[in-house]
Design a protein around this motif. Structure first.
Motif, PDB file in Angstrom:
ATOM      1  N   LYS A   1       0.909  -1.152  -0.005  1.00  0.00           N
ATOM      2  CA  LYS A   1       0.089   0.003  -0.163  1.00  0.00           C
ATOM      3  C   LYS A   1       1.230   1.206   0.015  1.00  0.00           C
ATOM      4  O   LYS A   1       2.103   1.367   0.893  1.00  0.00           O
ATOM      5  CB  LYS A   1      -1.363  -0.005   1.424  1.00  0.00           C
TER       6      LYS A   1
ATOM      7  N   ASP B   1       1.247   3.922   1.429  1.00  0.00           N
ATOM      8  CA  ASP B   1       0.678   4.596   3.098  1.00  0.00           C
ATOM      9  C   ASP B   1       2.189   5.053   3.916  1.00  0.00           C
ATOM     10  O   ASP B   1       2.867   3.538   4.277  1.00  0.00           O
ATOM     11  CB  ASP B   1      -0.230   3.636   3.535  1.00  0.00           C
TER      12      ASP B   1
ATOM     13  N   TRP C   1       3.736   7.285  -2.869  1.00  0.00           N
ATOM     14  CA  TRP C   1       3.803   8.723  -2.034  1.00  0.00           C
ATOM     15  C   TRP C   1       4.575   9.970  -2.440  1.00  0.00           C
ATOM     16  O   TRP C   1       3.889  10.777  -1.919  1.00  0.00           O
ATOM     17  CB  TRP C   1       4.560   7.547  -0.435  1.00  0.00           C
TER      18      TRP C   1
END
Length: 248
Positions: free
Chosen positions: A4, A6, A113
């Protein structure tokens, strides 16, 4: 399974891997430098710093990152990639190959990200390699379609100077590898819309490689049980690039 994009998930996975690499380090009879904790601590500090870069736009995030860290987002991205590379190299020297690869894969969510917060990827080699590792680990078309999305983000985030400096005669050029691998992932996703976008990019940016790509693609259509719409689309691009004067 895809990681992910994240920071908390990245941190949790790195903690898990780091604990195992640290145990291998403590049990090892050979001297390995630096200790895994050096990279782990550095990356943890970096994650704490870049968490400040949350805003509603790339420009706003980049400004927050500069204010919080005193560094450009590009430099923070490079620093993080360097720390992950260092930890993977330590794991490899400790004969922890699977852990080394798992650490290397984390460059993908970390890069995405940072790209979403205004960074530009100046050194894409290890990220492109990690994308290939992920592609080889996936089989489900839906997961491959999700990976295609990450590949798109990374392609869009690569610096223009790096793309303009591509050497299409060099099979190890990361931009060339990314475009080719994205075409393969699009095909394996069974989604014609993704295939068209990826195939058009190959034709536009790698015209000398396109005939070989589509010829190989048609061979895969005959070998594997691809859906009809995938076969038909591959046939269309094969006819365009591998017939008449293009056949060589």
């Amino acid at each position: 399974m895809l990681p992910k994009v994240d920071l908390s998930d990245i941190a949790d996975e790195l903690t898990r891997l780091g604990d195992e690499i640290q145990r291998a380090y403590e049990d090892s009879e050979q001297a390995v430098d630096p200790a895994p904790q050096v990279s782990l601590s550095g990356f943890a500090q970096l994650l704490d710093a870049v968490r400040a870069g949350e805003a509603d736009s790339h420009g706003g995030s980049a400004q927050l990152l500069r204010a919080a860290t005193g560094a450009e987002p590009d430099a923070l991205l490079d620093h993080g990639l360097g720390l992950l590379r260092q930890l993977a190299e330590v794991a490899r020297r400790l004969n922890q190959e699977s852990h080394a690869q798992a650490v290397e894969v984390l460059v993908v969510p970390f890069t995405c990200w940072m790209l979403r917060r205004g960074a530009e990827l100046q050194h894409p080699e290890e990220v492109v390699s990690a994308l290939a590792t992920l592609a080889n680990s996936l089989e489900e078309p839906d997961e491959l379609a999700e990976l295609y999305g990450l590949m798109d983000e990374i392609a869009d985030g690569i610096g223009a100077d790096r793309i303009q400096g591509m050497d299409p005669t060099d099979p190890t050029d990361p931009w060339l590898i990314l475009l080719i691998n994205r075409g393969i992932v699009a095909t394996r996703s069974h989604q014609p819309a993704l295939m068209e976008a990826a195939f058009d990019a190959i034709g536009e940016q790698l015209p000398d490689h396109a005939p070989y790509f589509f010829r190989e693609g048609m061979g895969q259509m005959e070998t594997l049980n691809y859906p009809t719409q995938v076969r038909e689309l591959m046939q269309r691009y094969f006819d365009k690039w591998c017939s008449g004067q293009r056949l060589h």
